[in-house]
Design an enzyme around this catalytic site. Structure first.
Site, PDB file in Angstrom:
ATOM      1  N   HIS A   1       1.723  -3.546   9.280  1.00  0.00           N
ATOM      2  CA  HIS A   1       3.132  -3.425   8.943  1.00  0.00           C
ATOM      3  C   HIS A   1       3.883  -2.744  10.075  1.00  0.00           C
ATOM      4  CE1 HIS A   1       2.782  -4.624   4.691  1.00  0.00           C
ATOM      5  NE2 HIS A   1       1.639  -3.968   4.702  1.00  0.00           N
TER       6      HIS A   1
ATOM      7  N   HIS B   1       0.827  -1.203   0.000  1.00  0.00           N
ATOM      8  CA  HIS B   1       0.000   0.000   0.000  1.00  0.00           C
ATOM      9  C   HIS B   1       0.865   1.258   0.000  1.00  0.00           C
ATOM     10  CE1 HIS B   1      -3.154  -2.870   1.007  1.00  0.00           C
ATOM     11  NE2 HIS B   1      -4.065  -1.906   0.888  1.00  0.00           N
TER      12      HIS B   1
END
Length: 291
Positions: free
Chosen positions: A252, A210
């Site tokens: 993440h 992303h």
């Protein structure tokens, strides 16, 4: 008749020697006695070898030097030398210490920022909004939207821009999947595996797809679309908040997002260098026009 006197070695003594030896106070008598005692003392070690060895073994010098060394050599072998890897572990370099410290800081900071990782977290109520933002940066909506706009476009300039955007998105998916398969860094432990349309490589964390897509698309839009300043600021904020949401959702670590931004920025440079146009890639445009 008296037998002649014999010497210590069994030979008969001469008359002069016997007369000299029999005279009292003669020095020869003392010399013979001394010679006899010296012979006895020289033969004594040969007659008692066992006692001589025992006395030598009882010597404190012998006990201190010989026996401990012999016992040590016979009982235990010298310690084996350590392999090169073990020596490196015992004596880590400055670079290794710095990398371990940065990794520890990264894990600690990522856990502190994961305020939306669960519904019971401190910012758990914002989790649905963060998941909606997650979909806005997913690769599938961007690919489908680019293909739809490319099929509806009538201008050659628009098709050229959309064709290169499609090329950039495919390059992003390829590079991110390749790096994730090579690094194989696990996602944070506090992550909930409820992501939107995941693939096999999506169980790995480094880098953030992303974040790479946000940096790539935002730079692409800012360079090829004429937008007002407020819209340009919104594009930059969207990319930044999207990367931050990956850490807040627990998807993440901080370094995954940071490297993703750098990789996405570099990917646009690659796309701009290999820019597809009707001049250098006429086959693609001819095939698309026929469709």
């Amino acid at each position: 008749m008296s037998s002649p006197r014999r010497s210590v070695e069994g030979r008969p003594l001469s008359a002069s020697s016997s007369s000299n030896s029999s005279s009292p106070g003669s020095p020869a008598l003392g010399g013979g006695r001394f010679e006899f005692q010296s012979l006895l003392s020289s033969r004594a070690p040969t007659t008692e070898p066992t006692s001589a060895r025992l006395r030598a073994s009882e010597s404190p010098v012998h006990r201190r030097s010989s026996f401990p060394l012999a016992a040590a050599g016979s009982s235990q072998a010298p310690p084996p030398s350590l392999p090169e890897d073990d020596r490196m572990d015992l004596n880590p370099s400055f670079l290794g210490i710095a990398l371990r410290s940065l990794l520890a800081i990264d894990l600690w900071l990522s856990k502190k920022l994961g305020v939306c990782a669960e519904e019971s977290s401190s910012w758990g109520s914002v989790r649905p909004l963060m998941k909606l933002l997650e979909i806005s940066g997913h690769g599938i909506p961007w690919l489908l939207g680019t293909l739809y706009c490319l099929s509806r476009s009538d201008s050659p300039a628009g098709r050229e821009v959309l064709m290169n955007l499609l090329f950039a998105l495919l390059l992003d998916l390829l590079l991110v999947g390749l790096i994730k398969g090579l690094v194989r860094r696990r996602r944070p432990a506090h992550n909930q595996m409820d992501m939107f349309v995941t693939l096999s490589v999506d169980r790995y964390s480094f880098p953030s797809g992303h974040a790479t897509r946000a940096a790539l698309v935002s730079r692409f839009i800012l360079n090829h679309l004429v937008l007002a300043i407020p819209l340009r600021v919104l594009v930059i904020l969207w990319a930044f908040i999207l990367g931050l949401s990956r850490v807040m959702l627990g998807r993440h670590n901080v370094t995954d997002v940071a490297f993703g931004f750098v990789l996405g920025y570099m990917q646009y440079s690659i796309v701009d260098y290999f820019w597809l146009s009707p001049h250098n890639a006429p086959v693609l445009f001819v095939l698309w026009n026929q469709q």
